[in-house]
Design a protein around this motif. Sequence first.
Motif, PDB file in Angstrom:
ATOM      1  N   MET A  33       0.872  -1.276  -0.023  1.00 35.43           N
ATOM      2  CA  MET A  33      -0.136  -0.027   0.082  1.00 35.43           C
ATOM      3  C   MET A  33       0.723   1.078  -0.018  1.00 35.43           C
ATOM      4  O   MET A  33       0.576   2.215  -0.750  1.00 35.43           O
ATOM      5  CB  MET A  33      -0.943  -0.080   1.279  1.00 35.43           C
ATOM      6  CG  MET A  33      -2.076  -0.964   1.223  1.00 35.43           C
ATOM      7  SD  MET A  33      -2.930  -1.080   2.872  1.00 35.43           S
ATOM      8  CE  MET A  33      -3.701   0.653   2.598  1.00 35.43           C
ATOM      9  N   LEU A  34       1.929   1.219   0.504  1.00 32.05           N
ATOM     10  CA  LEU A  34       2.964   2.162   0.788  1.00 32.05           C
ATOM     11  C   LEU A  34       3.388   2.589  -0.563  1.00 32.05           C
ATOM     12  O   LEU A  34       3.466   3.785  -0.933  1.00 32.05           O
ATOM     13  CB  LEU A  34       4.079   2.198   1.745  1.00 32.05           C
ATOM     14  CG  LEU A  34       4.880   3.216   2.195  1.00 32.05           C
ATOM     15  CD1 LEU A  34       4.280   4.391   2.815  1.00 32.05           C
ATOM     16  CD2 LEU A  34       6.158   2.864   3.083  1.00 32.05           C
ATOM     17  N   THR A  36       2.214   1.526  -3.352  1.00 36.54           N
ATOM     18  CA  THR A  36       1.176   2.072  -4.434  1.00 36.54           C
ATOM     19  C   THR A  36       0.886   3.535  -4.297  1.00 36.54           C
ATOM     20  O   THR A  36       0.542   4.485  -5.488  1.00 36.54           O
ATOM     21  CB  THR A  36      -0.057   1.034  -4.093  1.00 36.54           C
ATOM     22  OG1 THR A  36       0.126  -0.257  -4.483  1.00 36.54           O
ATOM     23  CG2 THR A  36      -1.366   1.494  -5.061  1.00 36.54           C
ATOM     24  N   PHE A  37       0.635   3.764  -3.166  1.00 32.78           N
ATOM     25  CA  PHE A  37       0.234   5.223  -2.532  1.00 32.78           C
ATOM     26  C   PHE A  37       1.373   6.397  -3.299  1.00 32.78           C
ATOM     27  O   PHE A  37       1.141   7.404  -3.736  1.00 32.78           O
ATOM     28  CB  PHE A  37      -0.012   5.591  -1.200  1.00 32.78           C
ATOM     29  CG  PHE A  37      -1.301   5.069  -0.987  1.00 32.78           C
ATOM     30  CD1 PHE A  37      -2.523   5.631  -1.551  1.00 32.78           C
ATOM     31  CD2 PHE A  37      -1.522   4.253   0.082  1.00 32.78           C
ATOM     32  CE1 PHE A  37      -3.822   5.242  -1.302  1.00 32.78           C
ATOM     33  CE2 PHE A  37      -3.024   3.701   0.030  1.00 32.78           C
ATOM     34  CZ  PHE A  37      -3.906   4.305  -0.340  1.00 32.78           C
ATOM     35  N   ALA A  38       2.678   5.739  -3.033  1.00 30.20           N
ATOM     36  CA  ALA A  38       3.854   6.544  -3.313  1.00 30.20           C
ATOM     37  C   ALA A  38       3.738   6.847  -4.989  1.00 30.20           C
ATOM     38  O   ALA A  38       4.076   7.829  -5.456  1.00 30.20           O
ATOM     39  CB  ALA A  38       5.166   6.071  -2.943  1.00 30.20           C
ATOM     40  N   ALA A  40       1.141   6.393  -7.007  1.00 36.37           N
ATOM     41  CA  ALA A  40       0.060   6.991  -7.357  1.00 36.37           C
ATOM     42  C   ALA A  40      -0.002   8.607  -7.244  1.00 36.37           C
ATOM     43  O   ALA A  40      -0.554   9.329  -7.892  1.00 36.37           O
ATOM     44  CB  ALA A  40      -1.311   6.529  -6.875  1.00 36.37           C
ATOM     45  N   LEU A  41       0.534   8.869  -6.258  1.00 37.92           N
ATOM     46  CA  LEU A  41       0.597  10.225  -5.447  1.00 37.92           C
ATOM     47  C   LEU A  41       1.857  11.332  -6.067  1.00 37.92           C
ATOM     48  O   LEU A  41       1.921  12.034  -5.283  1.00 37.92           O
ATOM     49  CB  LEU A  41      -0.021  10.356  -4.202  1.00 37.92           C
ATOM     50  CG  LEU A  41      -1.242   9.609  -3.863  1.00 37.92           C
ATOM     51  CD1 LEU A  41      -1.658   9.534  -2.481  1.00 37.92           C
ATOM     52  CD2 LEU A  41      -2.394  10.430  -4.743  1.00 37.92           C
ATOM     53  N   ARG A  42       2.645  10.768  -6.546  1.00 36.97           N
ATOM     54  CA  ARG A  42       3.870  11.334  -6.893  1.00 36.97           C
ATOM     55  C   ARG A  42       3.417  12.745  -7.479  1.00 36.97           C
ATOM     56  O   ARG A  42       2.705  12.630  -8.282  1.00 36.97           O
ATOM     57  CB  ARG A  42       4.940  10.410  -7.523  1.00 36.97           C
ATOM     58  CG  ARG A  42       4.674  10.118  -8.966  1.00 36.97           C
ATOM     59  CD  ARG A  42       5.563   9.109  -9.638  1.00 36.97           C
ATOM     60  NE  ARG A  42       5.365   9.197 -10.688  1.00 36.97           N
ATOM     61  CZ  ARG A  42       5.043   7.786 -11.333  1.00 36.97           C
ATOM     62  NH1 ARG A  42       5.105   6.729 -10.363  1.00 36.97           N
ATOM     63  NH2 ARG A  42       4.921   7.515 -12.634  1.00 36.97           N
TER      64      ARG A  42
END
Length: 60
Positions: A33-34, A36-38, A40-42
């Motif tokens: 999850m970490l 994926t979020f990193a 997706a939200l870069r």
Amino acid sequence: MSKLEQYFSTDWAALTTHDWAGLIVTVLVFLGMLITFALALRPSKRKEMEQEKYKILNDD
């Protein structure tokens, strides 16, 4: 040992196979999850994310 250290202490030798499996799965899911979020939200994807911002409202 203070009460706080005693409260958070863990007897690693007493963990069962199921405990280890649960711990490993939990850590792997957290890392997934970490990552994926990193990704997706870069900041380089900001423009792409801004274009998709109102997509749900405009699909009617």
